[in-house]
Design an enzyme around this catalytic site. Structure first.
Site, PDB file in Angstrom:
ATOM      1  N   SER A 169      40.890 -29.874 -14.262  1.00 37.16           N
ATOM      2  CA  SER A 169      39.816 -29.963 -15.264  1.00 37.16           C
ATOM      3  C   SER A 169      40.293 -30.199 -16.694  1.00 37.16           C
ATOM      4  O   SER A 169      39.464 -30.379 -17.586  1.00 37.16           O
ATOM      5  CB  SER A 169      38.952 -28.705 -15.212  1.00 37.16           C
ATOM      6  N   LYS A 208      38.864 -33.155 -18.456  1.00 34.90           N
ATOM      7  CA  LYS A 208      37.585 -33.121 -19.176  1.00 34.90           C
ATOM      8  C   LYS A 208      37.777 -33.219 -20.691  1.00 34.90           C
ATOM      9  O   LYS A 208      36.841 -33.570 -21.417  1.00 34.90           O
ATOM     10  CB  LYS A 208      36.807 -31.861 -18.814  1.00 34.90           C
ATOM     11  N   SER A 221      33.562 -25.649 -17.608  1.00 35.36           N
ATOM     12  CA  SER A 221      34.181 -26.674 -16.757  1.00 35.36           C
ATOM     13  C   SER A 221      33.241 -27.179 -15.664  1.00 35.36           C
ATOM     14  O   SER A 221      33.651 -27.410 -14.528  1.00 35.36           O
ATOM     15  CB  SER A 221      35.458 -26.117 -16.128  1.00 35.36           C
ATOM     16  N   LYS A 248      41.529 -25.878 -22.950  1.00 36.42           N
ATOM     17  CA  LYS A 248      40.850 -26.191 -21.678  1.00 36.42           C
ATOM     18  C   LYS A 248      41.792 -25.891 -20.529  1.00 36.42           C
ATOM     19  O   LYS A 248      42.931 -26.357 -20.511  1.00 36.42           O
ATOM     20  CB  LYS A 248      40.444 -27.667 -21.656  1.00 36.42           C
TER      21      LYS A 248
END
Length: 428
Positions: free
Chosen positions: A123, A126, A178, A303
């Site tokens: 993720s 992203k 997420s 993140k």
């Protein structure tokens, strides 16, 4: 018979001439990169590192060592490279396939491990989705997700086709918790999956994240039939992507949000009260933000990511004493907050003391940066949009080269016929 012997020589002369325009056309049409043989370890890495990375399901060998590595030749290493100074210890030992520690303000890379190695992003990809789409999508625009988007695998915020959502709501879900369904819905808002992936890969090229290839907007891999050959990034690129994204106030606000009330269809009780929209709270997955259980002093945003194939991935920025450190790590063996804290601590202790081992290059033309006195250098590996670039080269540069080759061949053969027409017959 002599004529037959001259024939091949004539052909050889024609081919020699043909080679020049085809090469020139290819160089003019293609981006400035060169593919390297798979499985070649970088200089500075342990013997066989390339082969080991190739065998790993979450990582692939990067290109062979070269002074053309983005950020500087020392970053071609597959091992640990770090600046040294009296009183500064070696970087912390962490169990991760790759990591990066850099001064986000100056761009100086302070330490790294296999910084250009290609790994599955999970993720953390992203961060690139948001970098590409935050400037493109108006935050108050209403978007209705498709059923396919709502049925996306993995972590979801719980979208329904019965509702329209603000783009800003979807970005909160994307970067806070997420949400994979939010990622696909944002891609639909951008014009569809193909368009969004093109935008993401173009954005990666713009900021010189040359190790990155986006195959999805959410970082899922096995669920979508993707592997490290069809979707990958590097610790170096993650640092570039986050550093660039955090320049945008909207992007930064999504990254720093801790709690958010996400809209949803009203419950029966809410409908009785006349409410047309209900909702529920969502909470950040970045446990290093202020007030969280693993809060890191000065944390600006970050993140995390995880899939079974990618293992743990993370990228983050923190600011202390007027200085910003960006770190990234890939293929870690445990949740990343503890490792991230160690990398950040070392970065703050080492910045301004150790000699940098490389540079986070700025967006734009690397060659122009170098001509202007910068330290950007071109990569020795294919660009993120490797397949698209090669297709463009074959269709664009290859067509031009073929036409030039035919024209040169025509001229050469025509001249040869003229020479043979005026030559005495006995010489034929």
């Amino acid at each position: 018979m002599p004529r037959q012997r001259r024939g091949p020589a004539g052909v050889r002369r024609a081919l020699t001439l043909i080679t020049v325009p085809v090469t020139a056309a290819s160089l003019a049409a293609a981006p400035a990169f060169a593919a390297a043989p798979a499985g070649v370890a970088r200089t500075g890495g342990p013997p066989g590192a390339g082969a080991r990375a190739a065998a790993s399901p979450g990582a692939s060998p990067a290109a062979s060592p070269s002074a053309q590595t983005v950020g500087g030749p020392r970053l071609a290493s597959r091992g640990v490279v770090a600046g040294t100074a009296p009183g500064v210890p070696a970087p912390p030992k962490i169990k991760a396939g790759s990591y990066m520690i850099a001064d986000a303000d100056t761009g100086q890379v302070l330490a790294a491990k296999d910084p250009h190695g290609h790994y599955l992003p999970a993720s953390t990809l992203k961060t690139l989705t948001a970098l590409a789409l935050v400037p493109r999508l108006e935050p108050n625009r209403l978007v209705r997700p498709s059923q396919k988007a709502c049925d996306t695998e993995g972590t979801k915020v719980g979208l329904t086709p019965k509702m329209q959502y603000k783009v800003s709501d979807l970005f909160h879900a994307l970067l806070m918790m997420s949400a994979n369904d939010a990622a696909v819905t944002l891609a639909e808002a951008d014009g569809g999956m193909r368009r969004t992936l093109a935008d993401m890969n173009a954005e990666a090229r713009r900021i010189n994240a040359r190790d990155t290839l986006a195959g999805s907007p959410n970082g899922l891999d096995k669920d979508l039939g993707l592997d490290v050959r069809t979707q990958h990034t590097s610790a170096y690129d993650l640092a570039l992507i986050l550093r660039e994204g955090m320049k945008n106030p909207q992007y930064r606000a999504y990254m720093q949000a801790i709690d958010f009330q996400f809209p949803a269809p009203p419950t029966k009780k809410e409908r009785k009260k006349g409410k047309k929209v209900g909702g529920y709270p969502i909470h950040t997955h970045n446990h290093m933000l202020p007030g969280e259980r693993l809060a890191y002093p000065g944390m600006l945003g970050g993140k995390n990511g995880y899939t079974i194939a990618a293992q743990q991935t993370f990228v983050a920025q923190a600011r202390r004493g007027g200085h910003t450190i960006v770190i990234s790590l890939m293929r870690a063996d445990m949740p990343p907050s503890a490792y991230a804290a160690k990398l950040l601590n070392w970065g703050f202790a080492a910045r301004g003391k150790v000699q940098p081992v490389g540079t986070l290059v700025p967006p734009g033309d690397i060659e122009q940066t170098r001509e202007n006195g910068g330290s950007g250098v071109l990569p020795d590996a294919p660009l993120a949009s490797d397949d698209a670039s090669r297709m463009w080269l074959l269709v664009g540069g290859g067509t031009v080269g073929a036409l030039l080759a035919i024209a040169v061949l025509f001229v050469v053969l025509r001249r040869r016929r003229r020479l043979e027409a005026v030559r005495p017959r006995g010489d034929r």
